[in-house]
Each structure stands twice: as structure tokens, then as C-alpha cells.
Design a protein around this motif. Structure first.
Motif, PDB file in Angstrom:
ATOM      1  N   ALA A  88       0.838  -1.203   0.000  1.00 16.65           N
ATOM      2  CA  ALA A  88       0.000   0.000   0.000  1.00 16.65           C
ATOM      3  C   ALA A  88       0.872   1.252   0.000  1.00 16.65           C
ATOM      4  CB  ALA A  88      -0.919  -0.005   1.209  1.00 16.65           C
ATOM      5  N   THR A 115       2.102   2.465  -3.378  1.00 13.19           N
ATOM      6  CA  THR A 115       1.130   3.010  -4.336  1.00 13.19           C
ATOM      7  C   THR A 115       1.093   4.535  -4.214  1.00 13.19           C
ATOM      8  OG1 THR A 115      -0.773   3.042  -2.833  1.00 13.19           O
ATOM      9  CG2 THR A 115      -0.314   0.944  -3.983  1.00 13.19           C
ATOM     10  N   MET A 144      -1.096   6.244  -3.006  1.00 13.19           N
ATOM     11  CA  MET A 144      -2.131   6.467  -2.006  1.00 13.19           C
ATOM     12  C   MET A 144      -2.027   7.870  -1.393  1.00 13.19           C
ATOM     13  SD  MET A 144      -2.675   4.353   1.568  1.00 13.19           S
ATOM     14  CE  MET A 144      -1.148   4.890   2.307  1.00 13.19           C
TER      15      MET A 144
END
Length: 160
Positions: free
Chosen positions: A134, A137, A139
Motif C-alpha cells: 500500500a 502506491t 495512495m
């Protein structure tokens, strides 16, 4: 405008995202829990909400489905685990395309001081590998984009 978000790694399975907003905690809390407000800031401006549901009570379900300009559809959902107005929102989260390696626990702690609310969103992943995946990414870019829109929304809202 407040400074951009910061990211910390408090444990081998967690990511903590901290961001400040120039608004009372009650307003920030509403923007995280009222679907009509969530639609106005969460995610990218050019993505369309297909579904935006949030039942703000313990055991309540939530569901978000968004569509990108090129037609990509991303959905996620979960359940409200803890909810204390205006300081705590804790939910489970699972994406339809399970790129996080299983369900995560998302805890948003809101604290207000002198009209500035600090939001600390801590995401607990099932494994270190999922957390690292995660983190790799974009994000943070997506979240900051939404947080800038949230700042604009909060500036338009009357304090109560």
C-alpha cells in the motif's frame, strides 16, 4: 491552506496519515460520516461516485464505489467498529479487488485545538507485505488531493 499530509509507520503493519484542517472537529467529523458531504471531497474531483453509503453507528455498514474518467470502477466497504463524535471513527475496510491482502482496520482520531482539527488516520494491514504494498502506491497523492478538496468544503461550511 494547511500543510500537506505526513506519513508515519508506527508499526510493521500500520500506516498513519496525519493532516490538519482549519475547522472545528464537529465539522470535520461530519465530512467523514455524512454521505452528502463525503461525495463532495473524497477522492479525485474527476472521479464519479456511483455509490456513497455510510451508516454512522456501531455495526453500521459503509460502501463506496467510484468510477474514473476512463471507466475503471473501484469499490470498497466495511463496518463501523467504534464511533465517538467528534473524536473517533473506526471501521473495517475491504476493497472489491483485494489489493491490500485482506481486511484492514482504519482508525481516524480527530483532535481540535484553537480551531484547528488534526486528523490521524491509522490503517492496520493484515501483514507487513500488505502495508508495504500500500505504501508503494500513489495512495498519499490521492489522499492529499481529497484533503485539499475537504479544506475547500470546510471553508464553505458554517460553524455550529
Amino acid at each position: 491552506m494547511m500543510p500537506p499530509l505526513t506519513i508515519d509507520l508506527p508499526s510493521d503493519r500500520e500506516i498513519a496519515i496525519t493532516r490538519q484542517f482549519q475547522a472545528p472537529a464537529d465539522l470535520v467529523f461530519d465530512c467523514w460520516t455524512v454521505p452528502a458531504l463525503i461525495r463532495r471531497w473524497l477522492g479525485f474531483a474527476d472521479w464519479e461516485f456511483v455509490t456513497c453509503e455510510f451508516d454512522p453507528r456501531i455495526g453500521g455498514k459503509w460502501r463506496f464505489v467510484v468510477r474514473s474518467p476512463d471507466g475503471y470502477v473501484m469499490g470498497s466497504g466495511g463496518e463501523v467498529v467504534e464511533l465517538t463524535r467528534p473524536s473517533l471513527i473506526k471501521t473495517t475496510e475491504l476493497y472489491d479487488e483485494d489489493w491490500t491482502g485482506g481486511e484492514t482496520i482504519v482508525t481516524n482520531r480527530l483532535t481540535e485545538k484553537s480551531g484547528i482539527t488534526t486528523s490521524v488516520v491509522t490503517i492496520l494491514y493484515p501483514t507487513t507485505e500488505a502495508r508495504d504494498g500500500a505504501r508503494a502506491t500513489p495512495m498519499a497523492d490521492g489522499m492529499e488531493n481529497g484533503f485539499k478538496r475537504l479544506e475547500e468544503l470546510l471553508a464553505e461550511m458554517p460553524a455550529y
